[in-house]
Write an enzyme that holds these catalytic residues in place. Structure first.
Site, short mmCIF file in Angstrom:
data_model
loop_
_atom_site.label_atom_id
_atom_site.label_comp_id
_atom_site.label_asym_id
_atom_site.label_seq_id
_atom_site.Cartn_x
_atom_site.Cartn_y
_atom_site.Cartn_z
N GLY A 44 0.84 -1.20 0.00
CA GLY A 44 0.00 0.00 0.00
C GLY A 44 0.87 1.25 0.00
O GLY A 44 0.47 2.30 0.52
N TYR A 202 -13.74 -5.11 10.28
CA TYR A 202 -12.47 -4.37 10.17
C TYR A 202 -11.69 -4.50 11.48
O TYR A 202 -10.48 -4.77 11.47
CB TYR A 202 -12.77 -2.90 9.86
#
Length: 330
Positions: A44, A202
């Protein structure tokens, strides 16, 4: 009407006070350490906090490999880092953490072409996006945020072990979240669709990263590799875009103003990767550039071991391959 105006005024004042406090208590990594001759991978690493981490490492002279699943974003991110730092040793490689095939291809490429790996920043992740089951039979959010990181880290261990030394261990940094506090581990339903609220799912993935770091630390005992987790805080990044283009942009702006910009959010990961004292510990949880405390169940050794065993099965690592990850000498 007047009452509503007063309420809005109170909200604005509280927000300003909170923002002022946050901005004045955000700690910046002060390490002046150079990384010449070192190699770092940042998943990322082409947007948000990952981009700032990669840019920092490149500015310190490292060979930086940025990984993401989008060609255009990867090429753009790579060009930006080179332009800002003047470091041409920045490489973009495709990596889709929702695909075991992609992860294995990436890891094999790294093990084959790279001479060393000193820092692995497991930063990539997704927010509260739509759920679906991937080709590997895993919940998309869980695979990108946890299972993919688990598999990638283990496959890269031989090169990390080769590169670390007693005086300068190789470092693995997992990006967790304050939301790990609402996370739970239930092996029967951890990959089930429409069972969890998305924010809970999450949180589950971020708790798993902390448990993973704890168990991996035990299994790396006697090696020159350390693994720690970081909580970057509330950061205004594009992860909020999953909530809608305009709403996400608004929340991103709000968090950047009141809490942390991506650069500020990147500081704890940079600290964990560079600071001398941070390199002396493993299995710890860092927040705001200092050692913090994760939720109590994150220190449950039995839970961490059980999660490890379940994860090995779910990412389809056979015993021989797992043993090779730890024992292979490159």
């Amino acid at each position: 009407m007047l009452a509503i105006l007063y309420l809005l005024l109170v909200i604005v004042v509280v927000a300003m006070v909170v923002g002022l406090y946050q901005k004045n208590t955000n700690i910046i990594c002060k390490s002046k350490k150079r990384l010449d001759g070192k190699t770092a991978i940042v998943t990322g690493g082409t947007s948000g906090m990952g981009l700032r981490i990669a840019m920092d490492f490149a500015d310190r002279g490292a060979r930086v490999i940025v990984a993401c699943p989008f060609v255009d974003e990867g090429a753009t991110g790579r060009k930006l880092i080179v332009r800002k730092t003047g470091n041409e040793e920045v490489i973009f490689k495709l990596l889709d953490l929702s695909s075991n095939t992609s992860i294995r291809k990436f890891a094999n490429d790294i093990l084959t072409t790279e001479k060393r790996l000193d820092i692995l920043i497991n930063n990539a992740g997704v927010g509260t996006v739509d759920e679906f089951i991937t080709k590997d039979g895993l919940n998309f959010i869980m695979q990108v945020n946890y299972f993919g990181t688990f598999l990638l880290t283990l496959l890269l261990l031989p090169l990390l072990k080769k590169s670390g030394s007693i005086t300068e261990p190789a470092r693995i940094v997992n990006t967790s979240s304050v939301l790990h506090n609402i996370g739970t581990v239930n092996f029967k339903v951890m990959n089930r669709l429409n069972h969890w609220y998305l924010i809970q799912l999450y949180g589950n993935s971020k708790l798993c990263l902390v448990l993973f770091a704890r168990e991996l630390t035990k299994r790396l005992k006697g090696t020159n590799v350390v693994c720690n987790c970081v909580d970057p805080g509330a950061v205004g990044t594009t992860i909020f875009n999953c909530s809608g283009k305009y709403y996400g942009a608004f929340v991103q702006f709000l968090f950047s103003v009141l809490f942390k910009t991506p650069w500020e959010g990147a500081q704890t990961a940079i600290y964990a990767a560079l600071d001398k004292k941070a390199g002396l510990v493993s299995g710890e949880y860092f927040k705001n550039c200092r050692t913090g405390q994760a939720k109590q169940c994150a220190y449950d050794d039995n839970l961490a071991k059980e999660l490890w065993e379940e994860s090995v099965k779910l990412v389809k690592l056979c015993d021989d391959e797992l043993e090779e990850c730890f024992n292979k000498n490159l």
